[in-house]
Design a protein around this motif. Structure first.
Motif, PDB file in Angstrom:
ATOM      1  N   PRO A  98      19.870 -34.156-137.492  1.00  0.00           N
ATOM      2  CA  PRO A  98      20.715 -34.021-136.286  1.00  0.00           C
ATOM      3  C   PRO A  98      19.999 -33.437-135.080  1.00  0.00           C
ATOM      4  O   PRO A  98      20.115 -33.999-133.983  1.00  0.00           O
ATOM      5  N   PRO A  99      19.207 -32.356-135.222  1.00  0.00           N
ATOM      6  CA  PRO A  99      18.524 -31.858-134.016  1.00  0.00           C
ATOM      7  C   PRO A  99      17.567 -32.885-133.420  1.00  0.00           C
ATOM      8  O   PRO A  99      17.477 -33.015-132.198  1.00  0.00           O
ATOM      9  N   TYR A 100      16.863 -33.605-134.261  1.00  0.00           N
ATOM     10  CA  TYR A 100      15.910 -34.593-133.750  1.00  0.00           C
ATOM     11  C   TYR A 100      16.637 -35.719-133.032  1.00  0.00           C
ATOM     12  O   TYR A 100      16.285 -36.089-131.915  1.00  0.00           O
ATOM     13  N   ILE A 101      17.642 -36.264-133.677  1.00  0.00           N
ATOM     14  CA  ILE A 101      18.364 -37.408-133.109  1.00  0.00           C
ATOM     15  C   ILE A 101      19.161 -36.992-131.877  1.00  0.00           C
ATOM     16  O   ILE A 101      19.149 -37.696-130.864  1.00  0.00           O
ATOM     17  N   ASN A 102      19.821 -35.845-131.947  1.00  0.00           N
ATOM     18  CA  ASN A 102      20.651 -35.395-130.824  1.00  0.00           C
ATOM     19  C   ASN A 102      19.840 -35.091-129.576  1.00  0.00           C
ATOM     20  O   ASN A 102      20.354 -35.176-128.464  1.00  0.00           O
ATOM     21  N   TYR A 103      18.572 -34.714-129.755  1.00  0.00           N
ATOM     22  CA  TYR A 103      17.733 -34.368-128.605  1.00  0.00           C
ATOM     23  C   TYR A 103      16.672 -35.431-128.326  1.00  0.00           C
ATOM     24  O   TYR A 103      15.728 -35.186-127.588  1.00  0.00           O
ATOM     25  N   PHE A 104      16.856 -36.621-128.898  1.00  0.00           N
ATOM     26  CA  PHE A 104      15.839 -37.648-128.720  1.00  0.00           C
ATOM     27  C   PHE A 104      15.686 -38.068-127.258  1.00  0.00           C
ATOM     28  O   PHE A 104      14.574 -38.326-126.798  1.00  0.00           O
ATOM     29  N   GLU A 105      16.771 -38.115-126.518  1.00  0.00           N
ATOM     30  CA  GLU A 105      16.670 -38.450-125.083  1.00  0.00           C
ATOM     31  C   GLU A 105      15.865 -37.385-124.341  1.00  0.00           C
ATOM     32  O   GLU A 105      15.092 -37.711-123.440  1.00  0.00           O
ATOM     33  N   VAL A 106      16.028 -36.119-124.726  1.00  0.00           N
ATOM     34  CA  VAL A 106      15.250 -35.027-124.135  1.00  0.00           C
ATOM     35  C   VAL A 106      13.771 -35.210-124.485  1.00  0.00           C
ATOM     36  O   VAL A 106      12.893 -35.017-123.644  1.00  0.00           O
ATOM     37  N   THR A 107      13.512 -35.609-125.723  1.00  0.00           N
ATOM     38  CA  THR A 107      12.141 -35.871-126.167  1.00  0.00           C
ATOM     39  C   THR A 107      11.491 -36.955-125.314  1.00  0.00           C
ATOM     40  O   THR A 107      10.372 -36.789-124.819  1.00  0.00           O
ATOM     41  N   LYS A 108      12.197 -38.063-125.149  1.00  0.00           N
ATOM     42  CA  LYS A 108      11.659 -39.172-124.351  1.00  0.00           C
ATOM     43  C   LYS A 108      11.397 -38.733-122.920  1.00  0.00           C
ATOM     44  O   LYS A 108      10.370 -39.083-122.343  1.00  0.00           O
ATOM     45  N   GLU A 109      12.312 -37.980-122.343  1.00  0.00           N
ATOM     46  CA  GLU A 109      12.144 -37.522-120.968  1.00  0.00           C
ATOM     47  C   GLU A 109      10.983 -36.537-120.861  1.00  0.00           C
ATOM     48  O   GLU A 109      10.202 -36.592-119.908  1.00  0.00           O
ATOM     49  N   ALA A 110      10.853 -35.634-121.824  1.00  0.00           N
ATOM     50  CA  ALA A 110       9.741 -34.669-121.809  1.00  0.00           C
ATOM     51  C   ALA A 110       8.409 -35.394-121.907  1.00  0.00           C
ATOM     52  O   ALA A 110       7.464 -35.084-121.171  1.00  0.00           O
TER      53      ALA A 110
END
Length: 161
Positions: A98-110
């Motif tokens: 869940p943390p990885y998937i839920n923040y994946f958009e943040v990951t891509k933007e970072a």
């Protein structure tokens, strides 16, 4: 015999997935998190955490699953089951995904932001992405594989019924 082939396919895809996660960790994450690089560290520890999140935890869980599947395949009998392997990792899967998937958009933007902002990081990406172990995939493409993994496992397991 059909179950055996499905479990064998699951093991093959699990090995490929673990290989991708190892590439992410060893070719990208670890070098970026290493202080003392010529010219200084390419990214801050905060940037590295934003981009890679808990990939090492996902790698650990899937390495355990892969090892369990491999052991079952090596000792296969007609009544061999694999459900306990996945159930045994269910709490960990529920903790790490869940943390990885839920923040994946943040990951891509970072990743995108750091790529634009830091020329040395951009060069590092291009150099590493051209390595054979990356399979001609960008870091962004490699990072999406955990998001896709659970649905793929479900599809494979549906064939075992």
């Amino acid at each position: 015999m059909a179950r055996y082939h499905i479990v064998k396919e699951l093991l093959t895809t699990e090995k490929n997935f673990v290989k991708i996660l190892n590439v992410i960790v060893n070719e990208f994450m670890k070098p970026l998190g290493t202080p003392g690089q010529r010219g200084g560290q390419l990214l801050t520890n905060e940037n590295v955490k934003s981009i890679f999140g808990n990939i090492p935890d996902i790698l650990r869980v899937h390495t355990d699953i892969m090892n369990g599947l491999e052991e079952r395949i090596n000792n296969w009998e007609s009544n061999t089951c694999i459900g306990d392997i996945l159930l045994g990792q269910s709490e960990e899967l529920l903790r790490v995904y869940p943390p990885y998937i839920n923040y994946f958009e943040v990951t891509k933007e970072a990743l995108s932001s750091c790529d634009r902002q830091f020329p040395r990081f951009h060069a590092f990406l291009k150099c590493n992405e051209s390595k054979p172990e990356c399979g001609r995939q960008t870091l962004s493409e490699l990072l999406i594989t955990p998001v896709q993994r659970i649905p793929r496992i479900i599809l494979l397991l549906q064939g075992t019924i």
